[in-house]
Design a protein around this motif. Structure first.
Motif, short mmCIF file in Angstrom:
data_model
loop_
_atom_site.label_atom_id
_atom_site.label_comp_id
_atom_site.label_asym_id
_atom_site.label_seq_id
_atom_site.Cartn_x
_atom_site.Cartn_y
_atom_site.Cartn_z
N LEU A 234 7.13 8.09 -16.28
CA LEU A 234 7.51 9.47 -15.97
C LEU A 234 6.46 10.14 -15.08
N GLY A 235 5.21 9.68 -15.20
CA GLY A 235 4.13 10.25 -14.40
C GLY A 235 4.06 9.70 -12.99
N GLY A 236 4.92 8.72 -12.67
CA GLY A 236 4.97 8.24 -11.30
C GLY A 236 4.59 6.79 -11.10
N LEU A 237 4.14 6.10 -12.13
CA LEU A 237 3.79 4.69 -11.99
C LEU A 237 5.05 3.84 -12.02
N THR A 238 5.00 2.70 -11.35
CA THR A 238 6.11 1.76 -11.41
C THR A 238 6.05 1.00 -12.74
N PRO A 239 7.17 0.42 -13.18
CA PRO A 239 7.14 -0.39 -14.39
C PRO A 239 6.12 -1.53 -14.32
N ALA A 240 5.96 -2.15 -13.17
CA ALA A 240 4.99 -3.23 -13.03
C ALA A 240 3.57 -2.72 -13.22
N GLN A 241 3.26 -1.58 -12.59
CA GLN A 241 1.93 -1.00 -12.75
C GLN A 241 1.67 -0.60 -14.20
N THR A 242 2.68 -0.06 -14.84
CA THR A 242 2.55 0.34 -16.23
C THR A 242 2.31 -0.87 -17.13
N GLY A 243 3.10 -1.93 -16.92
CA GLY A 243 2.92 -3.14 -17.71
C GLY A 243 1.52 -3.71 -17.56
N ILE A 286 -5.59 12.61 -25.21
CA ILE A 286 -5.38 13.98 -24.72
C ILE A 286 -5.36 14.01 -23.20
N LEU A 287 -6.29 13.29 -22.57
CA LEU A 287 -6.32 13.25 -21.11
C LEU A 287 -5.06 12.61 -20.54
N MET A 288 -4.55 11.58 -21.20
CA MET A 288 -3.29 10.99 -20.76
C MET A 288 -2.17 12.02 -20.85
N GLY A 289 -2.13 12.75 -21.97
CA GLY A 289 -1.10 13.76 -22.15
C GLY A 289 -1.18 14.87 -21.12
N LEU A 290 -2.38 15.10 -20.58
CA LEU A 290 -2.56 16.14 -19.56
C LEU A 290 -2.25 15.63 -18.15
N GLY A 291 -1.89 14.33 -18.05
CA GLY A 291 -1.46 13.82 -16.76
C GLY A 291 -2.52 13.13 -15.94
N PHE A 292 -3.54 12.56 -16.58
CA PHE A 292 -4.62 11.90 -15.85
C PHE A 292 -4.34 10.43 -15.58
N GLY A 293 -3.12 9.97 -15.78
CA GLY A 293 -2.75 8.62 -15.39
C GLY A 293 -3.18 7.54 -16.36
N SER A 294 -3.32 6.32 -15.83
CA SER A 294 -3.59 5.16 -16.68
C SER A 294 -5.08 4.93 -16.95
N GLY A 295 -5.95 5.59 -16.21
CA GLY A 295 -7.39 5.42 -16.41
C GLY A 295 -7.82 5.67 -17.85
N PRO A 296 -7.42 6.81 -18.44
CA PRO A 296 -7.79 7.04 -19.84
C PRO A 296 -7.28 5.98 -20.81
N LEU A 297 -6.12 5.36 -20.51
CA LEU A 297 -5.60 4.31 -21.37
C LEU A 297 -6.53 3.11 -21.39
N LEU A 298 -7.09 2.76 -20.24
CA LEU A 298 -8.02 1.64 -20.17
C LEU A 298 -9.30 1.94 -20.94
N VAL A 299 -9.79 3.17 -20.82
CA VAL A 299 -10.98 3.56 -21.59
C VAL A 299 -10.67 3.54 -23.08
#
Length: 387
Positions: A234-243, A286-299
């Motif tokens: 929903l934030g703009g990433l493709t399914p491949a990038q998300t996976g 929280i940062l992911m929820g605010l729209g900061f993308g996949s970076g916070p998920l990796l951290v």
């Protein structure tokens, strides 16, 4: 080899069979859809059925271990897993597959509860128990990884039934490994002569707090990994990038489990591992929820595994040796409740609020509570052991 580490190596290797069998449905799912006409709901049900028996059998499984001995019950669990794999391999529809998954899931519950108790027996009271538990817990994702690598290609060559049969074969191989390589601990079956119900109220309270930590962490992990893909798309990433991002975060979490154990071995306080890992994970959600993308998920992947060994070591501080089997049954009952309850609660929050980030924020709230529960455990246990 030190008998403790030999026992840990054998138990960890044998437990990979659990993750291997759990992942089997996902690994051969394209063929199940194509050849048996299963729907997405059918696949989801088959995946969930594997852990369903834990809600009702974890506590009785611990009691069986105290009555009949750990190795006997673990042997029975591996036999049930083998039979479940064979039954699923012979199925010709959803019903047969479901029966095989349930039978294998019953065996997996016995394996989970009693093997954790067996490792606890060997390392209770030792400084390296957190490291040992971190190694042991990682056997499950390693088993999943082996299934991801091997079952798909095997099914492509020999059919999806061969994939399920392979999980039964690995369960039998794990049984052979235990029989040849594992030496019973003196506390195996030590509670046979203990009157049922002798576990104290204080022990129950402590192990339930520890179980709440374990269930809360695993449930929050399921929410993080389960709802992050939809949110990131929903934030703009493709399914491949998300996976790719979710897969990387999952493997980083496996590495962070081991890192937490090694840091504990170097005398980093358990309170710091718990608070640091959970608060960093909370901030990332929280940062992911605010729209900061996949970076916070990796951290978050680097943070979420740090408290795992700490939590798995807590039952050793809570339980007397003769009550570890029953106590681990309580501990794992809490795990299954958290694993089964938190994802639906997070999904309900999204439906009610219509906020896409709601599941992640719900998980953040649960994760932030974990250090508080840990502090409560430490305060109650302080007279027995300085945690």
């Amino acid at each position: 080899m030190d008998p403790r580490w030999r026992a840990l190596a054998v138990l960890t290797a044998a437990r990979t069979s659990l993750g291997f069998q759990f992942q089997s449905v996902a690994s051969v799912s394209p063929m199940l859809v194509e050849e048996l006409g299963l729907s997405g709901a059918d696949l989801g049900a088959l995946i969930g059925l594997y852990f369903l028996p834990g809600l009702v059998l974890a506590l009785p499984g611990g009691a069986l271990g105290r009555r009949f001995g750990d190795m006997r019950v673990v042997t029975a669990g591996l036999v049930l897993m083998a039979l479940g794999g064979v039954l699923a391999s012979l199925a010709n529809g959803f019903g047969g597959l479901a029966a095989g998954r349930l039978l294998g899931g019953v065996g997996a519950v016995l394996l989970n509860v009693l093997m954790a108790k067996m490792v606890t027996d060997w390392f209770a009271g030792q400084r390296d128990i957190v490291l040992a538990m971190a190694i042991f817990v990682n056997s499950f994702p390693i088993g999943i990884g082996l299934a991801q690598l091997g079952l798909g290609p095997l099914a492509a060559v020999a059919g999806w039934g061969a994939g399920f049969a392979a999980t039964g074969a690995l369960a039998l191989a794990a049984l052979l490994l235990l029989r040849l390589g594992y030496r019973r601990h003196p506390n195996d079956g030590a509670g046979v002569a203990v009157v049922a119900g002798s576990i104290s109220g204080r022990e129950v309270a402590l192990v339930c707090l520890a179980g709440a930590l374990w269930g809360g962490l695993n449930g929050s992990l399921a929410v993080t990994i389960g709802f992050a893909p939809t949110f990131l798309v929903l934030g703009g990433l493709t399914p491949a990038q998300t996976g790719l991002a979710v897969g990387a975060a999952t493997w980083l979490s496996v590495a962070s489990v081991q890192a937490g154990g090694m840091l504990a071995q170097r005398r980093v306080p358990a309170v710091l591992l718990m608070a640091g890992g959970c608060l960093l994970w909370t901030a990332c959600l929280i940062l992911m929820g605010l729209g900061f993308g996949s970076g916070p998920l990796l951290v978050a992947g680097l943070a979420m595994g740090l408290p795992v060994g700490v939590i798995m070591a807590l039952p050793a501080a809570a339980l007397r040796p003769e009550n570890r089997a029953v106590g681990m049954g309580l501990f794992y009952t809490c795990l299954y409740v958290g694993h089964a309850g938190l994802p639906p609660a997070a999904g309900w929050a999204r439906d009610v609020t219509e906020v896409p980030a709601a599941p992640l924020l719900v998980a953040a709230g649960f994760v932030a509570l974990l250090p508080v529960i840990h502090a409560w455990f430490c305060r109650l246990a302080a007279r027995r052991l300085d945690l």
